[in-house]
Write an enzyme that holds these catalytic residues in place. Structure first.
Site, PDB file in Angstrom:
ATOM      1  N   TYR A 142       0.608  -1.312  -0.176  1.00  0.00           N
ATOM      2  CA  TYR A 142      -0.059   0.117  -0.091  1.00  0.00           C
ATOM      3  C   TYR A 142       1.333   1.271   0.294  1.00  0.00           C
ATOM      4  O   TYR A 142       0.671   2.106  -0.428  1.00  0.00           O
ATOM      5  CB  TYR A 142      -0.981   0.061   1.270  1.00  0.00           C
ATOM      6  CG  TYR A 142      -1.945  -1.047   1.137  1.00  0.00           C
ATOM      7  CD1 TYR A 142      -2.337  -2.008   0.897  1.00  0.00           C
ATOM      8  CD2 TYR A 142      -3.565   0.372   1.293  1.00  0.00           C
ATOM      9  CE1 TYR A 142      -3.232  -2.675   0.982  1.00  0.00           C
ATOM     10  CE2 TYR A 142      -4.879  -0.578   0.935  1.00  0.00           C
ATOM     11  CZ  TYR A 142      -4.601  -1.958   1.278  1.00  0.00           C
ATOM     12  OH  TYR A 142      -5.828  -2.909   1.150  1.00  0.00           O
ATOM     13  N   LYS A 191       3.274 -15.380   3.243  1.00  0.00           N
ATOM     14  CA  LYS A 191       3.333 -16.338   2.471  1.00  0.00           C
ATOM     15  C   LYS A 191       5.284 -16.439   1.987  1.00  0.00           C
ATOM     16  O   LYS A 191       6.208 -16.299   0.787  1.00  0.00           O
ATOM     17  CB  LYS A 191       2.635 -15.727   1.124  1.00  0.00           C
ATOM     18  CG  LYS A 191       2.528 -16.554  -0.595  1.00  0.00           C
ATOM     19  CD  LYS A 191       1.858 -17.182  -0.774  1.00  0.00           C
ATOM     20  CE  LYS A 191       1.770 -18.525  -1.703  1.00  0.00           C
ATOM     21  NZ  LYS A 191       1.245 -19.284  -1.340  1.00  0.00           N
ATOM     22  N   ASP A 223      -3.200 -18.900   1.680  1.00  0.00           N
ATOM     23  CA  ASP A 223      -3.973 -19.483   0.611  1.00  0.00           C
ATOM     24  C   ASP A 223      -4.479 -20.085   1.585  1.00  0.00           C
ATOM     25  O   ASP A 223      -6.136 -20.325   1.800  1.00  0.00           O
ATOM     26  CB  ASP A 223      -3.410 -19.809  -0.581  1.00  0.00           C
ATOM     27  CG  ASP A 223      -2.003 -20.586  -0.075  1.00  0.00           C
ATOM     28  OD1 ASP A 223      -1.562 -20.443   0.471  1.00  0.00           O
ATOM     29  OD2 ASP A 223      -1.580 -20.792  -1.487  1.00  0.00           O
ATOM     30  N   ASP A 247      -6.506  -6.709   4.332  1.00  0.00           N
ATOM     31  CA  ASP A 247      -7.438  -5.691   3.889  1.00  0.00           C
ATOM     32  C   ASP A 247      -8.115  -7.576   3.195  1.00  0.00           C
ATOM     33  O   ASP A 247      -9.732  -7.139   3.616  1.00  0.00           O
ATOM     34  CB  ASP A 247      -6.665  -5.536   2.485  1.00  0.00           C
ATOM     35  CG  ASP A 247      -8.143  -5.300   1.943  1.00  0.00           C
ATOM     36  OD1 ASP A 247      -8.575  -3.739   2.032  1.00  0.00           O
ATOM     37  OD2 ASP A 247      -7.887  -5.304   0.145  1.00  0.00           O
ATOM     38  N   ASP A 251     -11.982  -9.229   5.479  1.00  0.00           N
ATOM     39  CA  ASP A 251     -13.292  -8.852   4.304  1.00  0.00           C
ATOM     40  C   ASP A 251     -13.749 -10.273   4.836  1.00  0.00           C
ATOM     41  O   ASP A 251     -15.278 -10.228   4.776  1.00  0.00           O
ATOM     42  CB  ASP A 251     -13.522  -8.912   2.930  1.00  0.00           C
ATOM     43  CG  ASP A 251     -13.441  -6.910   2.796  1.00  0.00           C
ATOM     44  OD1 ASP A 251     -13.224  -6.318   3.701  1.00  0.00           O
ATOM     45  OD2 ASP A 251     -13.771  -7.129   2.114  1.00  0.00           O
TER      46      ASP A 251
END
Ligand code: IPM
Ligand code: MG
Length: 356
Positions: A142, A191, A223, A247, A251
Site C-alpha cells: 500500500y 507467504k 492461501d 485487507d 473482509d
C-alpha cells in the site's frame, strides 16, 4: 475526564451512523462523568466537493490535535472516475499514514442473537466465531514504491512489498499483547514459501514470540489461511498479517459473521490517538434514509474507550447495551429476519442509549 474528539462523517451513510455514535458517547459521558468536545472535519468525497481535495490539511491537523478520531465512511460512485490519488479512498490511506496508525484491529464476532445470519454450515457456526484480525496498516504494498515504465512488451506497472524489521516488530508486539488479553493464541499469516518479505516477517514474529512464552503461535500461508477461516473459524483467536493480506482476510473474516454492518475497527499507533470506524462502506444507495445500521460505529466507540482511553467499563457497557437490544429482537434492515422488529438508524441509536 475530558476528551477532544475529531468527527469525520465523510460520505453516504457516514453522517447517519456517526450521529448515533455521538448520541451514545454523550450518554456514556453523562453516566460516567466524562465530557467530550466534538469538532467536525471534512474527509472523502464531501471534501473533494467543498474544498477540492479528499484530505484537507485542516483535517489532518485537527485529528493530530485530538484525543481520538471517529470516521463514518468515504467514497461513492460520484467520485469513482477520479485518478487514484484524488479519490476519496486516498484520504483513508493519507490519514493512516499521517497519523502513524500502523495497527488495524478488526474483530470478527458472531453474535449469539445473529447466529442465523452466518453463511457457514450450522455445525461450524455453532462452535462460535471470535477472531481479532490485526492488520499492518502503514507499510507493505500500500505504501511501497510503485510506478509505470516501458518494458520489452510495452507498458508495465509495479507495486512493491517491503517491510522493515521495525515495522514487523511493532505489529507483532501489538498482536501478542492483544492475545495476552484474549485466548493467548496468535496465528501469523504470510507467504513465506514464496516471498522474501514474508520470510523476514516470519523470522521477526518468531523473535517477538520469545517475549510471550504463554502465547501459542502458529503460522499459515495466506492461501491456506483463507481456507481455514471458513473451515475451522473457531480455532482462530488473534490473526496477524500484512497490510495487503489483512485487507483481504479481514473482509473474509467479517463476511463469515454474516453481518458486516455490525463490525467495528480501530487503527492505532504509538500514542493514545486512534481512529475508529465501521468496517462497512458508505452505502450511497441508502444514505440519508434512516436505514443504515449504526451498530458498527457504536461498537467502534466502545473500542475507542478500550484502546485509546483505557476505560474498559465504558467499553463493556456499550457492548452489553448492543447485545441487549439485539436480544430484545430489534433489527435494522441489513440484519432483519422473521419475527424481529424492524427499526431505523435513529431508533436503533435511541434503543442502545436506553439500554445503557
Ligand atoms: C479497507 C478498505 C481500504 C483498504 C480501501 C478503501 C482503501 O478496503 O479499509 O479495508 O484497502 O485498506
Ligand atoms: Mg478492505
Amino acid at each position: 475526564m475530558e476528551f477532544r474528539i475529531a468527527l469525520l462523517p465523510g460520505d453516504g451513510i457516514g453522517p447517519d451512523v456517526l450521529e448515533q455514535a455521538v448520541k451514545v458517547l454523550k450518554a456514556i459521558g453523562n453516566r460516567y462523568n466524562h465530557s467530550f468536545q466534538f469538532t467536525e472535519y471534512l474527509v472523502g468525497g464531501v471534501a473533494i466537493d467543498q474544498v477540492g481535495q479528499p484530505l484537507p490539511p485542516e483535517t489532518i491537523d485537527g485529528c493530530l490535535t485530538s484525543d481520538s478520531v471517529i470516521l463514518g465512511a468515504v467514497g461513492g460512485p460520484k467520485w469513482d472516475d477520479l485518478p487514484g490519488d484524488q479519490r476519496p479512498e486516498a484520504a483513508l490511506l493519507g490519514l493512516r499514514g499521517k497519523l502513524g496508525l500502523y495497527a488495524n484491529l478488526r474483530p470478527a464476532v458472531l453474535h449469539n442473537a445473529l447466529r442465523d445470519a452466518c453463511p457457514l454450515r450450522p455445525d461450524i457456526a455453532s462452535k462460535g466465531i471470535d477472531i481479532m484480525v490485526v492488520r499492518e496498516l502503514t507499510g507493505g504494498m500500500y505504501f511501497g514504491d510503485r510506478g509505470r515504465r516501458q518494458g520489452p512488451m510495452g507498458q508495465e506497472a509495479w507495486d512493491t512489498e517491503c517491510y522493515s524489521v521495525e515495522e514487523v516488530e511493532r505489529i507483532a508486539r501489538t498482536a501478542f499483547e492483544i492475545a495476552m488479553k484474549r485466548k493467548k493464541k496468535v496465528t501469523n499469516v504470510d507467504k513465506a514459501n514464496v516471498l522474501e518479505s514474508s520470510r523476514l516477517w516470519r523470522s521477526i514474529v518468531l523473535e517477538v514470540a520469545k517475549d510471550y512464552p504463554e502465547v501459542e503461535l502458529d503460522h499459515l500461508y495466506v492461501d491456506n489461511a483463507s481456507m481455514q477461516l471458513i473451515r475451522i473459524p473457531h480455532e482462530f483467536d488473534v490473526l496477524v498479517t500484512t497490510n495487503m493480506f489483512g485487507d483481504i482476510l479481514s473482509d473474509e473474516a467479517s463476511m463469515i459473521t454474516g453481518s458486516i454492518g455490525m463490525l467495528p475497527s480501530a487503527s492505532l499507533g504509538k500514542g493514545k490517538l486512534g481512529m475508529y470506524e465501521p468496517i462497512h462502506g458508505s452505502a450511497p444507495d441508502i444514505a440519508g434514509q434512516d436505514k443504515a445500521n449504526p451498530i458498527a460505529t457504536i461498537l467502534s466507540v466502545a473500542m475507542m474507550f478500550r484502546y485509546s482511553f483505557d476505560l474498559e467499563e465504558e467499553a463493556t457497557a456499550i457492548e452489553n447495551a448492543v447485545t441487549k437490544v439485539l436480544e430484545a429482537r430489534y433489527r435494522t434492515g441489513d440484519i432483519m429476519s422473521e419475527g424481529m422488529t424492524l427499526v431505523g438508524t435513529k431508533k436503533m441509536g435511541d434503543l442502545i442509549v436506553e439500554a445503557l
